[in-house]
Write a protein that holds these residues in place. Structure first.
Motif, PDB file in Angstrom:
ATOM      1  N   ALA A 247       0.839  -1.206   0.000  1.00  0.00           N
ATOM      2  CA  ALA A 247       0.000   0.000   0.000  1.00  0.00           C
ATOM      3  C   ALA A 247       0.874   1.257   0.000  1.00  0.00           C
ATOM      4  CB  ALA A 247      -0.927  -0.001   1.208  1.00  0.00           C
ATOM      5  N   ALA A 248       1.914   1.274   0.815  1.00  0.00           N
ATOM      6  CA  ALA A 248       2.812   2.431   0.876  1.00  0.00           C
ATOM      7  C   ALA A 248       3.546   2.610  -0.447  1.00  0.00           C
ATOM      8  CB  ALA A 248       3.800   2.275   2.024  1.00  0.00           C
ATOM      9  N   PHE A 249       3.919   1.519  -1.100  1.00  0.00           N
ATOM     10  CA  PHE A 249       4.585   1.617  -2.401  1.00  0.00           C
ATOM     11  C   PHE A 249       3.698   2.349  -3.398  1.00  0.00           C
ATOM     12  CE2 PHE A 249       5.299  -0.104  -6.695  1.00  0.00           C
ATOM     13  CZ  PHE A 249       6.594   0.361  -6.909  1.00  0.00           C
ATOM     14  N   PHE A 250       2.381   2.116  -3.319  1.00  0.00           N
ATOM     15  CA  PHE A 250       1.443   2.768  -4.226  1.00  0.00           C
ATOM     16  C   PHE A 250       0.950   4.114  -3.701  1.00  0.00           C
ATOM     17  CE2 PHE A 250       0.872  -1.666  -5.764  1.00  0.00           C
ATOM     18  CZ  PHE A 250       1.313  -1.434  -7.056  1.00  0.00           C
ATOM     19  N   GLY A 251       1.561   4.616  -2.627  1.00  0.00           N
ATOM     20  CA  GLY A 251       1.229   5.948  -2.126  1.00  0.00           C
ATOM     21  C   GLY A 251       0.112   5.990  -1.111  1.00  0.00           C
ATOM     22  N   GLY A 252      -0.275   4.854  -0.564  1.00  0.00           N
ATOM     23  CA  GLY A 252      -1.358   4.819   0.425  1.00  0.00           C
ATOM     24  C   GLY A 252      -0.885   4.238   1.741  1.00  0.00           C
ATOM     25  N   HIS A 253      -1.860   3.816   2.546  1.00  0.00           N
ATOM     26  CA  HIS A 253      -1.585   3.216   3.848  1.00  0.00           C
ATOM     27  C   HIS A 253      -2.378   1.926   3.957  1.00  0.00           C
ATOM     28  CE1 HIS A 253       0.340   6.899   5.229  1.00  0.00           C
ATOM     29  NE2 HIS A 253      -0.678   7.563   4.703  1.00  0.00           N
TER      30      HIS A 253
END
Length: 180
Positions: free
Chosen positions: A90-96
């Motif tokens: 999720a963080a890799f794609f800009g989220g949490h």
């Protein structure tokens, strides 16, 4: 005087009675082709990854932080004597990561020299999806997702996006984990 039946005639008579009392064969059923994958949730979307791309499924193991790496690199875990790098997808794609921590799971990828764990929001187990519902990749995805989606299955209860793990592993940003 009654004629005696020969063994052959007795067998013919039994076969005739058996045929008359036998149930018919079931009707032909059309066999639909299915595609199988591992279902998971990430950032509010449902994904499926091809079975052959996922080596193992784990609960998120205890791990050690690694300094000097991107924020989406969670650390490294010892899994049965092997060091498994853990990546927060999720963080890799800009989220949490969303949802309860105890629902999060790791998709273990072992492809060539790459051994990696992808942390996802939730696991939905094996999914068998009829190929008749397969469709091309949707156009309404986050821009960062688009290169990693290789089609979708549109069903009444929602859609499953086909996650392309080889595309993720070939992504130069994903493979460049060091902070510059």
């Amino acid at each position: 005087m009654q004629s005696k039946k020969t063994p052959y005639l007795a067998l013919v008579e039994m076969a005739s009675r058996a045929k008359s009392q036998a149930a018919g064969l079931p009707g032909r059923q059309e066999v639909k082709p299915y595609w199988s994958g591992i279902g998971f949730s990430l950032l509010g979307h449902k994904f499926v990854a091809p079975m052959e791309d996922v080596a193992e499924l784990l609960e998120v193991p205890q791990h050690t932080f690694i300094p000097g790496v991107q924020s989406w690199v969670r650390g490294v875990a010892n899994v049965r004597g092997r060091l498994l790098p853990l990546f927060d997808l999720a963080a890799f794609f800009g989220g949490h990561l969303q949802g309860a921590r105890q629902q999060r799971r790791v998709l273990v990828i072992e492809r060539g020299k790459t051994y990696a764990g992808l942390i996802v929001d939730e696991l939905h187990g094996m999914q068998h999806l009829a190929l008749e519902y397969a469709d091309h990749a949707p156009g309404d995805l986050m821009e960062s997702f688009a290169p990693m989606v290789n089609g979708q299955f549109k069903l009444q209860q929602g859609r499953w996006l086909v996650f392309d793990i080889p595309a993720l592993l070939n992504d130069s940003q994903f493979m460049d984990v060091a902070v510059h």
